[in-house]
Design an enzyme around this catalytic site. Sequence first.
Site, PDB file in Angstrom:
ATOM      1  N   HIS A  16       4.044  -1.146  -2.781  1.00  0.00           N
ATOM      2  CA  HIS A  16       3.925  -2.824  -2.569  1.00  0.00           C
ATOM      3  C   HIS A  16       2.249  -2.787  -2.946  1.00  0.00           C
ATOM      4  O   HIS A  16       1.631  -2.009  -3.538  1.00  0.00           O
ATOM      5  CB  HIS A  16       4.021  -3.169  -0.988  1.00  0.00           C
ATOM      6  CG  HIS A  16       3.296  -2.631  -0.095  1.00  0.00           C
ATOM      7  ND1 HIS A  16       2.868  -3.073   1.186  1.00  0.00           N
ATOM      8  CD2 HIS A  16       2.179  -1.454  -0.245  1.00  0.00           C
ATOM      9  CE1 HIS A  16       1.738  -2.391   1.745  1.00  0.00           C
ATOM     10  NE2 HIS A  16       1.549  -1.416   0.772  1.00  0.00           N
ATOM     11  N   CYS A  35      -5.563  -1.605  -1.125  1.00  0.00           N
ATOM     12  CA  CYS A  35      -4.205  -2.133  -1.036  1.00  0.00           C
ATOM     13  C   CYS A  35      -4.012  -3.322  -1.860  1.00  0.00           C
ATOM     14  O   CYS A  35      -2.771  -3.590  -2.038  1.00  0.00           O
ATOM     15  CB  CYS A  35      -3.721  -2.499   0.385  1.00  0.00           C
ATOM     16  SG  CYS A  35      -3.268  -0.940   1.618  1.00  0.00           S
ATOM     17  N   HIS A  41       1.027   0.817  -5.207  1.00  0.00           N
ATOM     18  CA  HIS A  41       1.161   2.020  -4.560  1.00  0.00           C
ATOM     19  C   HIS A  41       2.232   1.987  -3.447  1.00  0.00           C
ATOM     20  O   HIS A  41       2.773   0.979  -3.057  1.00  0.00           O
ATOM     21  CB  HIS A  41      -0.255   2.101  -3.734  1.00  0.00           C
ATOM     22  CG  HIS A  41      -0.588   1.230  -2.504  1.00  0.00           C
ATOM     23  ND1 HIS A  41      -0.776  -0.231  -2.873  1.00  0.00           N
ATOM     24  CD2 HIS A  41      -0.304   1.444  -1.310  1.00  0.00           C
ATOM     25  CE1 HIS A  41      -0.825  -0.591  -1.355  1.00  0.00           C
ATOM     26  NE2 HIS A  41      -0.516   0.236  -0.624  1.00  0.00           N
ATOM     27  N   HIS A  43       4.215   4.222  -0.048  1.00  0.00           N
ATOM     28  CA  HIS A  43       4.134   4.684   1.231  1.00  0.00           C
ATOM     29  C   HIS A  43       5.407   5.185   1.514  1.00  0.00           C
ATOM     30  O   HIS A  43       6.307   4.796   1.055  1.00  0.00           O
ATOM     31  CB  HIS A  43       3.777   3.711   2.217  1.00  0.00           C
ATOM     32  CG  HIS A  43       2.287   2.975   2.149  1.00  0.00           C
ATOM     33  ND1 HIS A  43       1.208   3.778   2.534  1.00  0.00           N
ATOM     34  CD2 HIS A  43       2.280   1.718   1.859  1.00  0.00           C
ATOM     35  CE1 HIS A  43       0.046   2.861   2.215  1.00  0.00           C
ATOM     36  NE2 HIS A  43       0.753   1.612   1.873  1.00  0.00           N
ATOM     37  N   ASP A  81      14.611   1.336   0.584  1.00  0.00           N
ATOM     38  CA  ASP A  81      14.103   2.536   0.069  1.00  0.00           C
ATOM     39  C   ASP A  81      14.087   2.497  -1.386  1.00  0.00           C
ATOM     40  O   ASP A  81      15.073   1.958  -2.209  1.00  0.00           O
ATOM     41  CB  ASP A  81      15.297   3.600   0.460  1.00  0.00           C
ATOM     42  CG  ASP A  81      14.849   4.969   0.119  1.00  0.00           C
ATOM     43  OD1 ASP A  81      13.898   5.180   0.535  1.00  0.00           O
ATOM     44  OD2 ASP A  81      15.858   5.814   0.098  1.00  0.00           O
ATOM     45  N   HIS A  82      13.002   2.992  -2.003  1.00  0.00           N
ATOM     46  CA  HIS A  82      12.766   3.203  -3.363  1.00  0.00           C
ATOM     47  C   HIS A  82      12.659   1.783  -4.240  1.00  0.00           C
ATOM     48  O   HIS A  82      12.850   1.518  -5.134  1.00  0.00           O
ATOM     49  CB  HIS A  82      13.597   4.096  -4.139  1.00  0.00           C
ATOM     50  CG  HIS A  82      13.661   5.453  -3.925  1.00  0.00           C
ATOM     51  ND1 HIS A  82      13.839   6.059  -2.639  1.00  0.00           N
ATOM     52  CD2 HIS A  82      13.211   6.737  -4.543  1.00  0.00           C
ATOM     53  CE1 HIS A  82      13.498   7.475  -2.863  1.00  0.00           C
ATOM     54  NE2 HIS A  82      13.137   7.696  -3.907  1.00  0.00           N
ATOM     55  N   GLU A 128       3.192   3.664   8.664  1.00  0.00           N
ATOM     56  CA  GLU A 128       2.829   3.296   7.303  1.00  0.00           C
ATOM     57  C   GLU A 128       2.235   4.780   6.760  1.00  0.00           C
ATOM     58  O   GLU A 128       2.413   5.149   5.696  1.00  0.00           O
ATOM     59  CB  GLU A 128       2.022   2.101   6.838  1.00  0.00           C
ATOM     60  CG  GLU A 128       1.786   1.861   5.479  1.00  0.00           C
ATOM     61  CD  GLU A 128       0.964   0.595   5.378  1.00  0.00           C
ATOM     62  OE1 GLU A 128       1.281  -0.241   4.601  1.00  0.00           O
ATOM     63  OE2 GLU A 128       0.066   0.325   5.663  1.00  0.00           O
TER      64      GLU A 128
HETATM   65 NI    NI Z   1      -0.180  -0.150   1.293  1.00  0.00          NI
END
Ligand code: NI
Length: 143
Positions: A16, A35, A41, A43, A81-82, A128
């Site tokens: 995100h 962020c 990036h 998580h 996911d992914h 996170e």
């Molecule tokens: Ni983030």
Amino acid sequence: MKTSYITRRETFNAAHKLCREDWSDEKNMEVYGKCSNKNWHGHNFTIFVTVKGIPNPENGLIIHLTDLSNVIKEKVIEPLDHKNLNLDVDFLNGVLPSIENLIIEIWKQIEEPILDLGGKLVKIKLVETNNNFVEYFGGFEPY
Ligand code: NI
């Protein structure tokens, strides 16, 4: 009362960025820090879903954890996911994907299906990073 609380843990990873298009790069950096990085990036998220209930006198269970796991997988893990949380997820359309917002949208996806299993969703915890996590109680404020 014999009410107790049982929690299922699942994991997913996703990308995100926290960034408002109507703000300048400087303002995004000021508010969201790293962020706001334009090139995304990721998580490794861990989600804890807590359901409340009274153990069934016959089998001793509040809810079948396999069923609960299947709901979380179908409604949360599969769609997220992914994925890129800003671009790829229907139920996040128009939502800035901070963990604070994400956990509310996840709640909306799983509350009813868990009710259908005979369980009452009371808490989600979304982790996170090692240092950051958020908790949501469906709008109820325990503190
Ligand atoms: Ni983030």
